[in-house]
Design an enzyme around this catalytic site. Structure first.
Site, PDB file in Angstrom:
ATOM      1  N   CYS A   1      -9.707  21.805 -57.388  1.00  0.00           N
ATOM      2  CA  CYS A   1     -10.166  21.640 -56.002  1.00  0.00           C
ATOM      3  C   CYS A   1      -9.720  22.864 -55.221  1.00  0.00           C
ATOM      4  CB  CYS A   1      -9.573  20.373 -55.391  1.00  0.00           C
ATOM      5  SG  CYS A   1      -9.939  20.161 -53.635  1.00  0.00           S
ATOM      6  N   THR A   2     -10.595  23.361 -54.353  1.00  0.00           N
ATOM      7  CA  THR A   2     -10.315  24.571 -53.569  1.00  0.00           C
ATOM      8  C   THR A   2      -8.991  24.521 -52.808  1.00  0.00           C
ATOM      9  OG1 THR A   2     -11.634  23.557 -51.814  1.00  0.00           O
ATOM     10  CG2 THR A   2     -12.724  25.210 -53.197  1.00  0.00           C
ATOM     11  N   HIS A   3      -8.628  23.325 -52.347  1.00  0.00           N
ATOM     12  CA  HIS A   3      -7.454  23.220 -51.472  1.00  0.00           C
ATOM     13  C   HIS A   3      -6.114  23.171 -52.211  1.00  0.00           C
ATOM     14  CE1 HIS A   3     -10.564  22.329 -48.627  1.00  0.00           C
ATOM     15  NE2 HIS A   3      -9.748  21.926 -47.673  1.00  0.00           N
TER      16      HIS A   3
ATOM     17  N   GLU B   1      -5.679  19.896 -44.711  1.00  0.00           N
ATOM     18  CA  GLU B   1      -6.466  20.105 -43.492  1.00  0.00           C
ATOM     19  C   GLU B   1      -5.736  19.632 -42.241  1.00  0.00           C
ATOM     20  OE1 GLU B   1     -10.623  19.179 -43.872  1.00  0.00           O
ATOM     21  OE2 GLU B   1     -10.793  20.838 -45.306  1.00  0.00           O
TER      22      GLU B   1
ATOM     23  N   TYR C   1     -17.018  16.882 -49.058  1.00  0.00           N
ATOM     24  CA  TYR C   1     -18.005  16.440 -50.051  1.00  0.00           C
ATOM     25  C   TYR C   1     -17.367  15.491 -51.064  1.00  0.00           C
ATOM     26  CZ  TYR C   1     -21.539  20.046 -48.790  1.00  0.00           C
ATOM     27  OH  TYR C   1     -22.478  20.817 -48.165  1.00  0.00           O
ATOM     28  N   GLY C   2     -16.066  15.634 -51.281  1.00  0.00           N
ATOM     29  CA  GLY C   2     -15.350  14.892 -52.322  1.00  0.00           C
ATOM     30  C   GLY C   2     -15.686  13.406 -52.441  1.00  0.00           C
TER      31      GLY C   2
ATOM     32  N   ASP D   1     -19.566  26.670 -49.905  1.00  0.00           N
ATOM     33  CA  ASP D   1     -18.525  25.637 -50.030  1.00  0.00           C
ATOM     34  C   ASP D   1     -18.777  24.552 -48.994  1.00  0.00           C
ATOM     35  OD1 ASP D   1     -16.041  24.392 -50.832  1.00  0.00           O
ATOM     36  OD2 ASP D   1     -15.121  25.213 -49.030  1.00  0.00           O
ATOM     37  N   SER D   2     -18.159  23.415 -49.200  1.00  0.00           N
ATOM     38  CA  SER D   2     -18.258  22.307 -48.248  1.00  0.00           C
ATOM     39  C   SER D   2     -17.567  22.633 -46.922  1.00  0.00           C
ATOM     40  CB  SER D   2     -17.627  21.057 -48.856  1.00  0.00           C
ATOM     41  OG  SER D   2     -16.285  21.328 -49.224  1.00  0.00           O
TER      42      SER D   2
ATOM     43  N   CYS E   1     -16.986  25.592 -54.679  1.00  0.00           N
ATOM     44  CA  CYS E   1     -16.497  24.248 -54.390  1.00  0.00           C
ATOM     45  C   CYS E   1     -16.541  23.466 -55.699  1.00  0.00           C
ATOM     46  CB  CYS E   1     -17.415  23.607 -53.356  1.00  0.00           C
ATOM     47  SG  CYS E   1     -17.139  21.852 -53.049  1.00  0.00           S
ATOM     48  N   ASN E   2     -15.424  22.861 -56.062  1.00  0.00           N
ATOM     49  CA  ASN E   2     -15.376  22.129 -57.331  1.00  0.00           C
ATOM     50  C   ASN E   2     -16.309  20.922 -57.335  1.00  0.00           C
ATOM     51  OD1 ASN E   2     -12.856  23.068 -59.187  1.00  0.00           O
ATOM     52  ND2 ASN E   2     -12.502  23.508 -57.036  1.00  0.00           N
ATOM     53  N   THR E   3     -16.340  20.199 -56.210  1.00  0.00           N
ATOM     54  CA  THR E   3     -17.171  18.996 -56.152  1.00  0.00           C
ATOM     55  C   THR E   3     -18.650  19.364 -56.286  1.00  0.00           C
ATOM     56  OG1 THR E   3     -15.513  18.035 -54.667  1.00  0.00           O
ATOM     57  CG2 THR E   3     -17.635  16.914 -54.821  1.00  0.00           C
TER      58      THR E   3
HETATM   59  N1  I24 Z   1      -6.673  24.335 -44.004  1.00  0.00           N
HETATM   60  C1  I24 Z   1      -7.896  23.925 -44.328  1.00  0.00           C
HETATM   61  N2  I24 Z   1      -8.745  23.288 -43.494  1.00  0.00           N
HETATM   62  C2  I24 Z   1      -8.343  23.030 -42.240  1.00  0.00           C
HETATM   63  C3  I24 Z   1      -6.282  24.068 -42.772  1.00  0.00           C
HETATM   64  C4  I24 Z   1      -7.076  23.424 -41.832  1.00  0.00           C
HETATM   65  N3  I24 Z   1      -6.384  23.311 -40.679  1.00  0.00           N
HETATM   66  C5  I24 Z   1      -5.174  23.900 -40.907  1.00  0.00           C
HETATM   67  N4  I24 Z   1      -5.110  24.352 -42.157  1.00  0.00           N
HETATM   68  N5  I24 Z   1      -9.170  22.408 -41.385  1.00  0.00           N
HETATM   69  O1  I24 Z   1      -8.377  24.186 -45.568  1.00  0.00           O
HETATM   70  C6  I24 Z   1     -10.448  21.922 -41.823  1.00  0.00           C
HETATM   71  C7  I24 Z   1     -11.266  21.427 -40.710  1.00  0.00           C
HETATM   72  N6  I24 Z   1     -11.683  22.516 -39.823  1.00  0.00           N
HETATM   73  C8  I24 Z   1     -12.211  23.678 -40.513  1.00  0.00           C
HETATM   74  C9  I24 Z   1     -12.756  24.720 -39.569  1.00  0.00           C
HETATM   75  O2  I24 Z   1     -13.679  24.162 -38.677  1.00  0.00           O
HETATM   76  C10 I24 Z   1     -13.226  22.996 -37.990  1.00  0.00           C
HETATM   77  C11 I24 Z   1     -12.679  21.954 -38.895  1.00  0.00           C
HETATM   78  C12 I24 Z   1      -7.651  25.025 -46.437  1.00  0.00           C
HETATM   79  C13 I24 Z   1      -7.919  26.460 -46.124  1.00  0.00           C
HETATM   80  C14 I24 Z   1      -7.938  27.285 -47.334  1.00  0.00           C
HETATM   81  C15 I24 Z   1      -8.329  28.697 -47.053  1.00  0.00           C
HETATM   82  C16 I24 Z   1      -3.990  25.009 -42.811  1.00  0.00           C
HETATM   83  C17 I24 Z   1      -4.309  26.468 -43.124  1.00  0.00           C
HETATM   84  C18 I24 Z   1      -4.644  27.383 -42.121  1.00  0.00           C
HETATM   85  C19 I24 Z   1      -4.939  28.713 -42.427  1.00  0.00           C
HETATM   86  C20 I24 Z   1      -4.920  29.127 -43.763  1.00  0.00           C
HETATM   87  C21 I24 Z   1      -4.615  28.223 -44.765  1.00  0.00           C
HETATM   88  C22 I24 Z   1      -4.314  26.894 -44.417  1.00  0.00           C
HETATM   89  F1  I24 Z   1      -4.670  27.004 -40.851  1.00  0.00           F
HETATM   90  F2  I24 Z   1      -4.040  26.013 -45.351  1.00  0.00           F
HETATM   91  N1  DGL Z   2     -14.239  22.100 -51.609  1.00  0.00           N
HETATM   92  C1  DGL Z   2     -13.949  20.789 -52.165  1.00  0.00           C
HETATM   93  C2  DGL Z   2     -13.623  20.929 -53.669  1.00  0.00           C
HETATM   94  O1  DGL Z   2     -13.249  21.969 -54.149  1.00  0.00           O
HETATM   95  C3  DGL Z   2     -12.809  20.105 -51.451  1.00  0.00           C
HETATM   96  C4  DGL Z   2     -13.159  19.633 -50.072  1.00  0.00           C
HETATM   97  C5  DGL Z   2     -14.238  18.581 -50.058  1.00  0.00           C
HETATM   98  O2  DGL Z   2     -14.001  17.446 -50.522  1.00  0.00           O
HETATM   99  O3  DGL Z   2     -15.324  18.902 -49.607  1.00  0.00           O
HETATM  100  O4  DGL Z   2     -13.757  19.978 -54.382  1.00  0.00           O
END
Ligand code: I24
Ligand code: DGL
Length: 271
Positions: A184-186, A152, A42-43, A10-11, A73-75
């Site tokens: 999308c995964t999120h 995120e 990646y989106g 995944d991205s 990853c969907n993208t």
């Molecule tokens: N959820 C995602 N990405 C993040 C996040 C999050 N921060 C808080 N939550 N950060 O994706 C992305 C950037 N980071 C990633 C790790 O390395 C450094 C940079 C969705 C996750 C799906 C499994 C909210 C959050 C969380 C725990 C579980 C779920 C969730 F903190 F949405």
């Molecule tokens: N994992 C990507 C998807 O499912 C979302 C995050 C990204 O843009 O990289 O499309």
């Protein structure tokens, strides 16, 4: 015989939504996961870059001797699945076909919506797949570039999240859809809000969850499903191109496990 794992790429961390489902549905299987956090998202990226990055991740997992690859990853699936399939000789599964199949299965009026990143929606792969599978399907799709940054930044149920989700999905609420693919995964993390906007009559399809059922079918088809005896030496290994500490925090929280093995991934040079 040597035990081989299923590889997931995944991205970033979003593909963990697929892994969580795999841990549930396939408890005997070992899992290797790589997230390209250093280059996420990646989106919004150009196609060539997405193919190149997806290939980097694939090569990394191939050095771990995996038996099957899931592009979680969907993208990356939308843009790179065909190319990756051409280059490897293990089964490769993306998230788009299983989600589309489920949408056709659950939709009664065959009016299906799709939401995803700019890369996924711009590729038209969901719409093409749905029309190819069913001649009478009506589709409507929109990209929601604000959703990944929302999740995120931990905004899953804030007033800002509500406003963004309502405004983004508003055009889809007047189309008589009865099914919406979360492409999308999120997006499953925003599904309570998405449900609120779309109403009770619209079924939400989580493409990640659907994908694992397909993985299970393919493992059985090739006779490479891990047996219940293999469960004892099952391993979960996570790799990231970014910060291992931040990855481990999110993964432990999301997968609800205490000790999680995360290593920094050094990607092979692709020349
Ligand atoms: N959820 C995602 N990405 C993040 C996040 C999050 N921060 C808080 N939550 N950060 O994706 C992305 C950037 N980071 C990633 C790790 O390395 C450094 C940079 C969705 C996750 C799906 C499994 C909210 C959050 C969380 C725990 C579980 C779920 C969730 F903190 F949405
Ligand atoms: N994992 C990507 C998807 O499912 C979302 C995050 C990204 O843009 O990289 O499309």
């Amino acid at each position: 015989m040597e035990k081989k794992a299923i590889g997931f790429l995944d991205s970033g961390v979003g593909g963990l939504t697929v892994v969580k489902e795999a841990m549930k549905q396939l408890p005997n299987e070992s899992i290797y996961y790589i997230g390209d956090n250093a280059r996420c998202p990646y989106g919004p990226r150009p196609k060539e870059e997405i193919v190149e990055f997806t290939w980097d991740l694939t090569q990394f997992l191939l050095t771990k001797n995996i038996k099957m690859l899931v592009i979680a990853c969907n993208t990356a699936t939308a843009v790179a699945l065909d190319e990756i399939r051409k280059r490897v000789d293990i089964p490769v599964v993306g998230v788009i076909l299983p989600g589309s199949r489920a949408a056709i299965k659950y939709s009664r009026n065959k009016r299906i919506g799709v939401i995803g990143t700019v890369g996924t929606i711009g590729s038209n792969v969901y719409e093409d797949t749905l029309h190819e599978k069913h001649p009478d399907v009506y589709t409507a799709s929109i990209s929601c570039p604000k959703f990944v940054p929302l999740v995120e930044s931990n905004q899953i149920n804030t007033s800002i999240a509500k406003k963004v989700v309502f405004e983004s999905l508003e055009p889809l609420t007047k189309m008589g859809l009865d099914t919406l693919i979360l492409g999308c995964t999120h997006y499953p993390l925003l599904s309570p809000l998405i449900k609120k906007v779309m109403g009770d009559k619209v079924t939400l399809i989580d493409s990640g969850a659907e994908t694992v059922s397909e993985v299970s079918t393919i493992l059985d088809y090739y006779g490479i499903t891990a047996s219940s005896q293999e469960k004892a030496d099952k391993v979960y290994r996570f790799y990231t191109t970014g910060s291992t500490k931040m990855f481990a925090e999110i993964a432990a929280n999301w997968l609800e496990v205490n000790d999680i093995q995360v290593e920094k991934a050094i990607l092979p040079k692709n020349n």
